[in-house]
Motif scaffolding. Structure first.
Motif, PDB file in Angstrom:
ATOM      1  N   ARG A   6       0.896  -1.130   0.011  1.00  0.00           N
ATOM      2  CA  ARG A   6      -0.064  -0.140   0.027  1.00  0.00           C
ATOM      3  C   ARG A   6       1.020   1.236  -0.052  1.00  0.00           C
ATOM      4  NH1 ARG A   6      -5.471   0.154   2.650  1.00  0.00           N
ATOM      5  NH2 ARG A   6      -6.165  -2.232   2.496  1.00  0.00           N
ATOM      6  N   THR A   7       0.375   2.337  -0.669  1.00  0.00           N
ATOM      7  CA  THR A   7       1.310   3.535  -0.528  1.00  0.00           C
ATOM      8  C   THR A   7       0.337   4.466   0.564  1.00  0.00           C
ATOM      9  OG1 THR A   7       0.031   4.494  -2.260  1.00  0.00           O
ATOM     10  CG2 THR A   7       1.896   3.411  -2.904  1.00  0.00           C
ATOM     11  N   VAL A   8       1.397   5.231   1.230  1.00  0.00           N
ATOM     12  CA  VAL A   8       0.770   6.029   2.090  1.00  0.00           C
ATOM     13  C   VAL A   8       0.197   7.396   1.565  1.00  0.00           C
ATOM     14  CG1 VAL A   8       1.587   7.782   3.915  1.00  0.00           C
ATOM     15  CG2 VAL A   8       2.379   5.352   3.943  1.00  0.00           C
ATOM     16  N   VAL A  36     -11.773   7.979   8.899  1.00  0.00           N
ATOM     17  CA  VAL A  36     -10.906   7.067   8.070  1.00  0.00           C
ATOM     18  C   VAL A  36     -12.061   5.994   8.129  1.00  0.00           C
ATOM     19  CG1 VAL A  36      -8.645   7.773   7.718  1.00  0.00           C
ATOM     20  CG2 VAL A  36      -9.356   6.226   9.572  1.00  0.00           C
ATOM     21  N   ASP A  37     -13.124   5.890   7.327  1.00  0.00           N
ATOM     22  CA  ASP A  37     -14.135   5.003   7.145  1.00  0.00           C
ATOM     23  C   ASP A  37     -13.730   3.570   7.467  1.00  0.00           C
ATOM     24  OD1 ASP A  37     -16.681   4.035   6.753  1.00  0.00           O
ATOM     25  OD2 ASP A  37     -16.981   4.722   4.637  1.00  0.00           O
ATOM     26  N   PHE A 204      -6.147   1.260   9.852  1.00  0.00           N
ATOM     27  CA  PHE A 204      -6.128   2.199  10.986  1.00  0.00           C
ATOM     28  C   PHE A 204      -4.786   1.839  11.594  1.00  0.00           C
ATOM     29  CE2 PHE A 204      -6.500   4.120  15.040  1.00  0.00           C
ATOM     30  CZ  PHE A 204      -7.182   5.137  14.713  1.00  0.00           C
ATOM     31  N   PHE A 205      -3.920   2.945  11.477  1.00  0.00           N
ATOM     32  CA  PHE A 205      -2.592   2.933  11.739  1.00  0.00           C
ATOM     33  C   PHE A 205      -1.923   3.909  12.663  1.00  0.00           C
ATOM     34  CE2 PHE A 205       2.120   2.896  11.553  1.00  0.00           C
ATOM     35  CZ  PHE A 205       2.530   1.823  11.069  1.00  0.00           C
ATOM     36  N   TYR A 206      -1.878   3.882  14.043  1.00  0.00           N
ATOM     37  CA  TYR A 206      -1.626   5.154  14.684  1.00  0.00           C
ATOM     38  C   TYR A 206      -0.438   4.762  15.731  1.00  0.00           C
ATOM     39  CZ  TYR A 206      -1.846   8.254  18.646  1.00  0.00           C
ATOM     40  OH  TYR A 206      -1.498   9.397  19.633  1.00  0.00           O
ATOM     41  N   THR A 207       0.678   5.263  15.456  1.00  0.00           N
ATOM     42  CA  THR A 207       1.854   4.872  16.396  1.00  0.00           C
ATOM     43  C   THR A 207       1.763   5.555  18.098  1.00  0.00           C
ATOM     44  OG1 THR A 207       3.206   5.059  14.468  1.00  0.00           O
ATOM     45  CG2 THR A 207       4.373   5.236  16.588  1.00  0.00           C
ATOM     46  N   VAL A 208       1.738   4.673  18.669  1.00  0.00           N
ATOM     47  CA  VAL A 208       1.408   5.137  20.324  1.00  0.00           C
ATOM     48  C   VAL A 208       2.530   5.602  20.689  1.00  0.00           C
ATOM     49  CG1 VAL A 208       0.564   3.996  22.530  1.00  0.00           C
ATOM     50  CG2 VAL A 208      -0.306   3.503  20.406  1.00  0.00           C
ATOM     51  N   LEU A 224      -1.099   9.385  13.046  1.00  0.00           N
ATOM     52  CA  LEU A 224      -1.860   8.621  12.158  1.00  0.00           C
ATOM     53  C   LEU A 224      -1.305   8.502  10.929  1.00  0.00           C
ATOM     54  CD1 LEU A 224      -4.753   6.949  12.278  1.00  0.00           C
ATOM     55  CD2 LEU A 224      -5.599   9.029  11.657  1.00  0.00           C
ATOM     56  N   VAL A 225      -1.383   7.204  10.319  1.00  0.00           N
ATOM     57  CA  VAL A 225      -1.044   7.109   8.942  1.00  0.00           C
ATOM     58  C   VAL A 225      -2.208   6.839   8.009  1.00  0.00           C
ATOM     59  CG1 VAL A 225       0.620   6.127   7.248  1.00  0.00           C
ATOM     60  CG2 VAL A 225       1.412   6.417   9.612  1.00  0.00           C
ATOM     61  N   GLU A 226      -2.672   7.590   6.905  1.00  0.00           N
ATOM     62  CA  GLU A 226      -3.588   7.069   6.234  1.00  0.00           C
ATOM     63  C   GLU A 226      -3.145   6.530   4.803  1.00  0.00           C
ATOM     64  OE1 GLU A 226      -7.555   9.352   4.160  1.00  0.00           O
ATOM     65  OE2 GLU A 226      -6.062  10.497   5.243  1.00  0.00           O
ATOM     66  N   PHE A 227      -3.687   5.315   4.593  1.00  0.00           N
ATOM     67  CA  PHE A 227      -3.034   4.610   3.475  1.00  0.00           C
ATOM     68  C   PHE A 227      -4.038   4.494   2.220  1.00  0.00           C
ATOM     69  CE2 PHE A 227      -0.843   2.516   6.781  1.00  0.00           C
ATOM     70  CZ  PHE A 227       0.332   2.493   6.279  1.00  0.00           C
TER      71      PHE A 227
END
Length: 287
Positions: A6-8, A36-37, A204-208, A224-227
Motif C-alpha cells: 500500500r502507498t501512504v 477514515v471510514d 487504521f495505523f496509529y503509532t502510540v 496517524l498514517v492514512e493509506f
C-alpha cells in the motif's frame, strides 16, 4: 499474484486536547482528517502519572448511540458501568469493547484503588462506526483482562495483542459485528513484520510510542498514517522500541452524521436520538 505494498496517502499529527487534568491527544478527527471510514475517533490519554488521592478519569455518565467504543488500557485501569447493567474494572493490558447500538448511558472512571494509590496511566479510546443495518442493535459490552487476550509472536521482536479478527493465524476473542479487526503491537527496535490486508479494507495505523517505518515511510509517536487502497500488503519496521495500534475493516461508504455522543446516517436520526435519550429510552442510570 505477488502482494503489493500500500502507498501512504497522508500522515496526521494528533493534536493536544487536554480534558481537565487528563493529558489527551486527539488523533481523529483533526483539522487534517475527519475520519477514515469506518474509524471515527481516537483519543490518546497519557502517558502520565497520577498522584495518590486523585480524582481519576473524568468521564461520568453520558449517552451514546450508533457506534462502538473500543478502549485499550495500556496503563492504569477503568471502571466501566452502563445502563444495561454491565460493570467491570479492567486493568493494564486489557480492553473494553462496547456496542452502543440503539443507545445506552455509560461511565468510564478510575477504580477506587487507582484513585487512592495513583500511578501511571495511558489509555486509547477508538470509536468505530456501525453500518446502518446495525445502528439500532441491542447494546452490549465485553471487558477483557490482559490474560484474556492472546499474544501472537508474529516475527522476531514483534508481539501482537489480538483483540478481534485474525492475526498471524490467531483469532482474537471479540467477534465484531462488522468484521473490524483490531490489535495492538509491541515491536522491539529493529524488528520487522509483514501483514496481508486486502486492498478494499481501510487500514487504521496509529503509532502510540516510538518510531516506525510503514511500507517505507517513516512515522513517529502520536501520528496517524492514512493509506491508499492500492495494495494488499503492510510492512512495519521498528526504528526504536515501539507500540502500534493497528486495525482494518471494510469502509461502510454510507452517510455519516456525527453530533456529540451520537453517530447516525441522517439529521432526523440524530434528532430522534436526543428525543429518545430525553424520554429515558437509553435505560436507567443507577449511579
Amino acid at each position: 499474484m505477488i502482494p503489493s505494498l500500500r502507498t501512504v496517502r497522508q500522515q496526521h499529527r494528533a493534536v493536544n486536547a487536554p480534558i481537565a487534568d487528563l493529558l489527551t491527544y486527539r488523533a481523529l478527527p483533526t483539522d487534517s482528517v475527519d475520519y477514515v471510514d469506518p474509524f471515527l475517533f481516537l483519543n490518546h490519554h497519557g502517558p502520565q502519572v497520577y498522584r495518590p488521592h486523585n480524582q481519576g478519569l473524568p468521564f461520568g455518565p453520558h449517552p451514546h448511540r450508533g457506534f462502538e467504543t473500543v478502549t485499550f488500557i495500556l496503563n492504569g485501569d477503568i471502571l466501566h458501568k452502563d445502563s444495561s447493567g454491565h460493570e467491570s474494572v479492567i486493568a493494564a493490558g486489557g480492553i473494553q469493547w462496547m456496542t452502543a447500538g440503539a443507545g445506552l448511558i455509560h461511565a468510564e472512571v478510575s477504580s477506587d484503588e487507582f484513585k487512592a494509590t495513583g500511578g501511571p496511566l495511558e489509555i486509547l479510546q477508538l470509536w468505530v462506526n456501525l453500518p446502518a443495518a446495525h445502528k439500532m442493535t441491542e447494546p452490549r459490552y465485553t471487558g477483557l483482562q490482559a490474560s484474556d487476550i492472546p499474544l501472537v509472536a508474529a516475527a522476531d521482536g514483534v508481539v501482537i495483542h489480538a483483540v478481534s479478527g485474525e492475526w498471524a493465524g490467531t483469532t482474537g476473542p471479540i467477534a465484531s459485528l462488522a468484521d473490524v479487526q483490531l490489535a495492538w503491537l509491541e515491536l522491539a527496535a529493529g524488528a520487522r513484520v509483514a501483514l496481508p490486508i486486502a486492498a478494499a479494507r481501510t487500514i487504521f495505523f496509529y503509532t502510540v510510542a516510538g518510531q516506525l517505518r510503514a511500507n517505507g515511510t517513516d512515522t513517529q509517536e502520536r501520528q496517524l498514517v492514512e493509506f491508499n487502497h492500492d495494495g494488499d500488503k503492510l510492512t512495519v519496521e521498528a526504528l526504536t522500541d515501539s507500540v502500534l495500534l493497528l486495525g482494518h475493516a471494510l469502509p461502510l461508504k454510507e452517510p455519516k452524521i456525527a453530533y456529540g455522543p451520537f453517530v447516525m446516517n441522517t439529521e432526523a436520526e440524530i434528532q430522534e436520538a436526543y428525543q429518545d435519550y430525553q424520554l429515558g429510552k437509553f435505560g436507567t442510570w443507577n449511579g
